[in-house]
Design a protein around this motif. Sequence first.
Motif, PDB file in Angstrom:
ATOM      1  N   PRO A 497       0.782  -1.126  -0.002  1.00  0.00           N
ATOM      2  CA  PRO A 497      -0.108   0.106   0.092  1.00  0.00           C
ATOM      3  C   PRO A 497       0.929   1.224  -0.086  1.00  0.00           C
ATOM      4  O   PRO A 497       2.086   1.368   0.224  1.00  0.00           O
ATOM      5  N   ASP A 498       0.171   2.469  -0.449  1.00  0.00           N
ATOM      6  CA  ASP A 498       0.874   3.645  -0.504  1.00  0.00           C
ATOM      7  C   ASP A 498       1.370   4.143   0.940  1.00  0.00           C
ATOM      8  O   ASP A 498       0.548   3.949   2.064  1.00  0.00           O
ATOM      9  N   LEU A 529      -1.906   8.346  -3.084  1.00  0.00           N
ATOM     10  CA  LEU A 529      -2.451   7.653  -4.158  1.00  0.00           C
ATOM     11  C   LEU A 529      -3.900   7.634  -4.103  1.00  0.00           C
ATOM     12  O   LEU A 529      -4.846   8.010  -4.965  1.00  0.00           O
ATOM     13  N   PRO A 530      -4.385   6.847  -3.007  1.00  0.00           N
ATOM     14  CA  PRO A 530      -6.038   6.964  -2.600  1.00  0.00           C
ATOM     15  C   PRO A 530      -6.601   8.028  -2.912  1.00  0.00           C
ATOM     16  O   PRO A 530      -7.922   7.990  -3.478  1.00  0.00           O
ATOM     17  N   MET A 533      -6.897   9.014  -6.560  1.00  0.00           N
ATOM     18  CA  MET A 533      -7.845   8.199  -6.915  1.00  0.00           C
ATOM     19  C   MET A 533      -9.281   8.663  -7.017  1.00  0.00           C
ATOM     20  O   MET A 533     -10.353   8.697  -7.902  1.00  0.00           O
ATOM     21  N   THR A 564     -12.189   5.506  -1.920  1.00  0.00           N
ATOM     22  CA  THR A 564     -10.938   5.986  -1.447  1.00  0.00           C
ATOM     23  C   THR A 564     -10.472   5.417  -0.239  1.00  0.00           C
ATOM     24  O   THR A 564      -9.325   4.844  -0.029  1.00  0.00           O
ATOM     25  N   LEU A 567      -9.654   1.511  -1.301  1.00  0.00           N
ATOM     26  CA  LEU A 567      -8.217   0.936  -1.833  1.00  0.00           C
ATOM     27  C   LEU A 567      -7.069   1.610  -1.101  1.00  0.00           C
ATOM     28  O   LEU A 567      -5.978   1.700  -1.561  1.00  0.00           O
ATOM     29  N   ALA A 568      -7.255   2.280   0.063  1.00  0.00           N
ATOM     30  CA  ALA A 568      -6.347   2.819   0.660  1.00  0.00           C
ATOM     31  C   ALA A 568      -5.155   1.712   1.210  1.00  0.00           C
ATOM     32  O   ALA A 568      -3.979   2.113   1.503  1.00  0.00           O
ATOM     33  N   ALA A 572      -0.229  -0.417  -4.112  1.00  0.00           N
ATOM     34  CA  ALA A 572      -0.122   0.535  -4.929  1.00  0.00           C
ATOM     35  C   ALA A 572      -0.369   0.556  -6.395  1.00  0.00           C
ATOM     36  O   ALA A 572      -0.915   1.292  -6.954  1.00  0.00           O
ATOM     37  N   VAL A 575      -4.038   0.845  -7.245  1.00  0.00           N
ATOM     38  CA  VAL A 575      -4.360   2.249  -7.282  1.00  0.00           C
ATOM     39  C   VAL A 575      -4.084   3.056  -8.466  1.00  0.00           C
ATOM     40  O   VAL A 575      -4.785   3.794  -8.855  1.00  0.00           O
ATOM     41  N   TRP A 578      -6.176   2.123 -11.014  1.00  0.00           N
ATOM     42  CA  TRP A 578      -7.622   2.546 -10.827  1.00  0.00           C
ATOM     43  C   TRP A 578      -7.569   4.171 -11.245  1.00  0.00           C
ATOM     44  O   TRP A 578      -8.422   4.738 -12.137  1.00  0.00           O
ATOM     45  N   ILE A 579      -6.386   4.772 -10.796  1.00  0.00           N
ATOM     46  CA  ILE A 579      -6.330   6.363 -11.295  1.00  0.00           C
ATOM     47  C   ILE A 579      -6.182   6.510 -12.873  1.00  0.00           C
ATOM     48  O   ILE A 579      -6.812   7.240 -13.515  1.00  0.00           O
TER      49      ILE A 579
END
Length: 608
Positions: A497-498, A529-530, A533, A564, A567-568, A572, A575, A578-579
Amino acid sequence: MNDNNRNLILAIVASVVILIGFQYFYTPEPPPKQVEQARQSRSAAGGGGQGGSSLEPGQGYSPDLGGPGAEVPGGSRSREEILASTPRIAIDTPRVHGSVSLIGARIDDLTLKDYKVDLSADSPDIILLSPQGAPDAYFAQFAWGKLNTGGKGTTLPGDTTRWTPDSQTLTPDSPVVLQWENGDGLTFKIRLSIDDDYLFQVDQWIEATAGGAIAEGEIPQLRPYGLVRRHGTPEGTGLFVLHEGPLGVFRDSLDQDGTLDEISYSTLQDDGAIKVNSIGGWLGFTDKYWLTALIPQQDQNVDTRFLHEGGVGSDIYQVDLVNRGEAVGADGAYTTRLFAGAKVVNVIDRYQEDLGIIRFDRTIDWGWFYFLTRPIFGILDYFYGLIGNFGLSIILLTLCIKILFLPLAYKSYVSMSAMKNLQPEMVKLRERFGDDKQALNREMMALYKKEKVNPAAGCIPILLQIPVFFALYKVLLITIEMRHAPFFWWIRDLSAPDPTTILNLFGLLPYTVTPADLGPLQFISIGVLPIIMGGTMWLQMRVNPTPPDPVQARIFMLMPIFFTFLLAHFPAGLVVYWITNNTVSIAQQIFIQRRMKTRTARPSPAKT
């Protein structure tokens, strides 16, 4: 709420439920028939439990697991102490270094040069194998056993046998031959070879000792075997979508592809022992990224076993195999291979193709969606070969998918716009039929058919993203190529994850906060990042046609906030996908809107 809105909302809810539940409620495939029959036959015979791992009397081809006390004489010592006090030969290749113990001929010291424990500058290399007696001992061993009908009275090499090497270093260019004379006229020999990656080749044969009492033609027929033994139950990731533990591929005949069997540590604890006969195949232990596997010659008939024995504060697991065909005497060497290393996709594939190892690619847990996860990895790996960054590869993959589905997105947008234009007619139908739901639905379907509108078209792009999302999630989760794969700036690992969080102003404050520090409140830890997104998702909702139904409109506006937070804590890389997907969708929607306005504004030939 009309039926179209209700269906759309149900589709969105179902997608979210699947998204959340996929990683928690996935269950592994049931065991293959032949392995399940082996378990049932053992239970019928009264086996199982802690005592189930003991050998049957007279079988004699492999040592018992023994208890923890027998494995650690005089108490546990550190790994370094054991390595320093044991005579050894060194292993040195481009990808691994370590040593082989001359006591017992064990491959029990192996470190992977290319992989670190974590991303810190002083992080140590990954240690895969450790010697007997050390905490979490994990090693491979090769020796001989006696036939029930012959070889009785022959002294065999064992755990305390000291072997003599013909050189002091094992490299890809220099194999090492170990030998031991039993004092009864026999010399046992093991040739160890290793390639540039992670594959050992072990050749075992017996010779009559020069000047000894046994002639070449009188060498007893003994069966070579190999084993991998592991102390302690690994913690693992605990994810249901990933198998970690004993596994193997087995087949009944040469014309079969083989059946994959994945066995959990808890199942093996309950069964004690699982025995399977196979033509070729392989078996071993898999972790998320690492593997040890015994690989017999693929045309050989072998007996294989999965064993467990429990002790006070310790569990011992073992996989082993023994040649069931012609026993080996003076005829020649018997070859077994040992894979011990990282599950690099192209390395695994090369072994499968070059050596004909059946379904060896299944050592990587591609899952039920193999047909989708494998191609997605192939595309990402191809792009990575061109640009050298997996984050950019994910962006290019997303662009390819969006281009592929552009016609479908266009039809979806047209349908959503048409549905909005039909709202006045649908209001009239509700006023006309009131509570007569059956008649109302019939007339609405007739209206859809007349206007050539598909009420479900708006849901299709959302639903099509779910399989791709799952497949990409699986690729990020299981492939070692994604482990510690950097993107840009603060994203140093696309499979994690971020690391930034709003609680330390995204790294501006001089302290770090991990989700583990927050306990049940970890959902509030949201990275950059989330948030990006969520912003792109909100913009996408803004450029879409506004749903005429107020309930549906509110749900659409809340979705960016929900996703948000959701997906946090996903990798990464997901995400990033998805972005990119949201950003390209915004561009697509603007393009489609302008195209539709151009077509609407253009006068028809009749009007002209």
